[in-house]
Design a protein around this motif. Structure first.
Motif, short mmCIF file in Angstrom:
data_model
loop_
_atom_site.label_atom_id
_atom_site.label_comp_id
_atom_site.label_asym_id
_atom_site.label_seq_id
_atom_site.Cartn_x
_atom_site.Cartn_y
_atom_site.Cartn_z
N PRO A 1 22.52 -4.96 -13.92
CA PRO A 1 22.57 -3.91 -14.95
C PRO A 1 21.52 -2.83 -14.70
N VAL A 2 21.83 -1.61 -15.13
CA VAL A 2 20.89 -0.51 -14.95
C VAL A 2 19.65 -0.73 -15.81
N LEU A 3 19.85 -1.16 -17.05
CA LEU A 3 18.74 -1.43 -17.96
C LEU A 3 18.63 -2.93 -18.21
N GLY A 4 17.40 -3.38 -18.42
CA GLY A 4 17.18 -4.78 -18.73
C GLY A 4 17.15 -5.68 -17.52
N GLY A 5 17.00 -5.12 -16.31
CA GLY A 5 16.97 -5.93 -15.10
C GLY A 5 15.62 -6.59 -14.88
N VAL A 6 15.37 -7.66 -15.59
CA VAL A 6 14.08 -8.34 -15.50
C VAL A 6 13.88 -8.96 -14.12
N GLY A 7 14.95 -9.53 -13.58
CA GLY A 7 14.83 -10.20 -12.27
C GLY A 7 14.38 -9.25 -11.18
N MET A 8 14.99 -8.07 -11.13
CA MET A 8 14.59 -7.10 -10.11
C MET A 8 13.16 -6.66 -10.31
N ALA A 9 12.75 -6.44 -11.55
CA ALA A 9 11.38 -6.03 -11.83
C ALA A 9 10.38 -7.11 -11.41
N ILE B 1 0.83 -1.20 0.00
CA ILE B 1 0.00 0.00 0.00
C ILE B 1 0.87 1.26 0.00
N ALA B 2 1.92 1.25 0.81
CA ALA B 2 2.69 2.48 1.05
C ALA B 2 3.87 2.67 0.13
N ALA B 3 4.32 1.61 -0.54
CA ALA B 3 5.54 1.71 -1.36
C ALA B 3 5.19 1.53 -2.84
N PRO B 4 5.07 2.61 -3.62
CA PRO B 4 4.80 2.49 -5.06
C PRO B 4 5.92 1.72 -5.76
N THR B 5 5.54 0.87 -6.69
CA THR B 5 6.53 0.03 -7.37
C THR B 5 7.56 0.87 -8.12
N MET C 1 7.44 -0.48 -14.79
CA MET C 1 8.68 -1.24 -14.70
C MET C 1 9.37 -1.36 -16.06
N GLU C 2 8.59 -1.50 -17.13
CA GLU C 2 9.18 -1.56 -18.46
C GLU C 2 9.90 -0.27 -18.80
N VAL C 3 9.26 0.85 -18.48
CA VAL C 3 9.88 2.15 -18.75
C VAL C 3 11.11 2.35 -17.88
N LEU C 4 11.00 2.01 -16.60
CA LEU C 4 12.08 2.25 -15.65
C LEU C 4 13.30 1.39 -15.96
#
Length: 302
Positions: free
Chosen positions: A166-174, A143-147, A247-250
């Motif tokens: 990696p900064v970009l393409g981090g599927v695991g973190m997403a 509720i309190a932490a936006p993705t 998440m895709e954009v980020l």
């Protein structure tokens, strides 16, 4: 036969919603000031005659009715036209982006549902206050932490400071971030539903037979809570749209969200309409299927 009448009504309602969404998407894309020719004119300095000729070639000088009929007719045949900016078939762009979005949405939902079920069933069978605290904390987190904020912090910590990802393409973190958010949405109401199901007669009978608490929770309590699981799953899947797009954009993932955002920047109408239509109609289909399954397994909804 009467049992299936509500199912048929649900299907008809879903089809009407999908049709309304398609028309609304088309209309909203057309009322936005400017078009792709204006964007290309700013980039390449088109003359007025060249811009007018390009509009005729692309078919965007036609009336709204003609444009909608051309587009919807092609869409029903699986043809979404060609990108106005890149000149390639939109269907190919969708096929390239769709697996990324499906993997992100499906994977994160599976993680969230599995984590929520494990925590809720374990808390029900053991009556552990520690697990109850963990469930409440996870629910508050969702509720309190936006993705988007969590994703930004994750990139800052694990990619920039520690250099682990990696900064970009981090599927695991997403996947983990959205999965935890999904689990937080599911686990609290699921735990409450399981707590109520414990007092059902057949559950008390199973406990009186001496079955292990975990066996009672999995074999008797959890099936009784299946309607609420389905209802919550439909809500979470609907919320996944905003979560996966951000998440895709980020993370720079080439999914439908990134495709739609780039197309909006370039006024690429066929791509915008195709991407948003696929996302929206998928949500309608998912919610319709969830509603149908819930009606079939729970006669009280019919």
């Amino acid at each position: 036969m009467r049992r299936y009448l509500p199912v048929a009504a649900t299907v008809i309602r879903g089809a009407a919603q999908a049709l309304g969404i398609v028309f609304l998407i088309f209309l909203l894309c057309r009322v936005v000031p400017g078009d792709v020719v204006d964007v290309l004119g700013l980039e390449g300095g088109l003359t007025a005659d060249q811009a007018e000729a390009m509009r005729r070639e692309l078919g965007i000088d036609k009336s709204l009715v003609d444009q909608f009929l051309d587009w919807s007719g092609g869409m029903l045949q699986g043809e979404f036209g060609r990108s106005l900016r890149y000149g390639v078939p939109v269907s190919g762009m969708l096929l390239h982006a769709l697996p990324v979005s499906a993997m992100l949405a499906g994977g994160s939902f599976a993680i969230g549902l599995a984590l929520a079920l494990v925590l809720a069933v374990a808390a029900t069978s053991t009556r552990s206050t520690v697990l109850d605290v963990a469930i409440n904390a996870l629910n508050i987190w969702s509720i309190a932490a936006p993705t988007f904020c969590v994703g930004f912090i994750g990139i800052l910590v694990f990619s920039i400071w520690l250099g682990w990802l990696p900064v970009l393409g981090g599927v695991g973190m997403a996947l983990v971030i959205i999965g935890l958010d999904n689990a937080g949405q599911l686990v609290k109401p699921l735990r409450e539903e399981l707590r109520e199901c414990v007092s059902l007669p057949h559950v008390r009978t199973a406990r009186a037979k001496g079955l292990a608490p975990m066996q009672v929770a999995v074999a008797h309590v959890l099936p009784a809570a299946s309607p609420i699981v389905l209802a919550l799953s439909g809500i979470v899947l609907a919320n996944l749209v905003s979560g996966t797009i951000t998440m895709e954009v980020l993370f720079g993932l080439p999914g439908l969200g990134s495709l739609a955002l780039n197309a909006i920047h370039g006024r690429d109408y066929p791509v915008i309409m195709a991407a948003i239509t696929v996302i929206s109609v998928s949500l309608v289909v998912i919610n319709t299927l969830v509603d149908i399954i819930a009606r079939l397994i729970d006669p009280r909804m019919s």
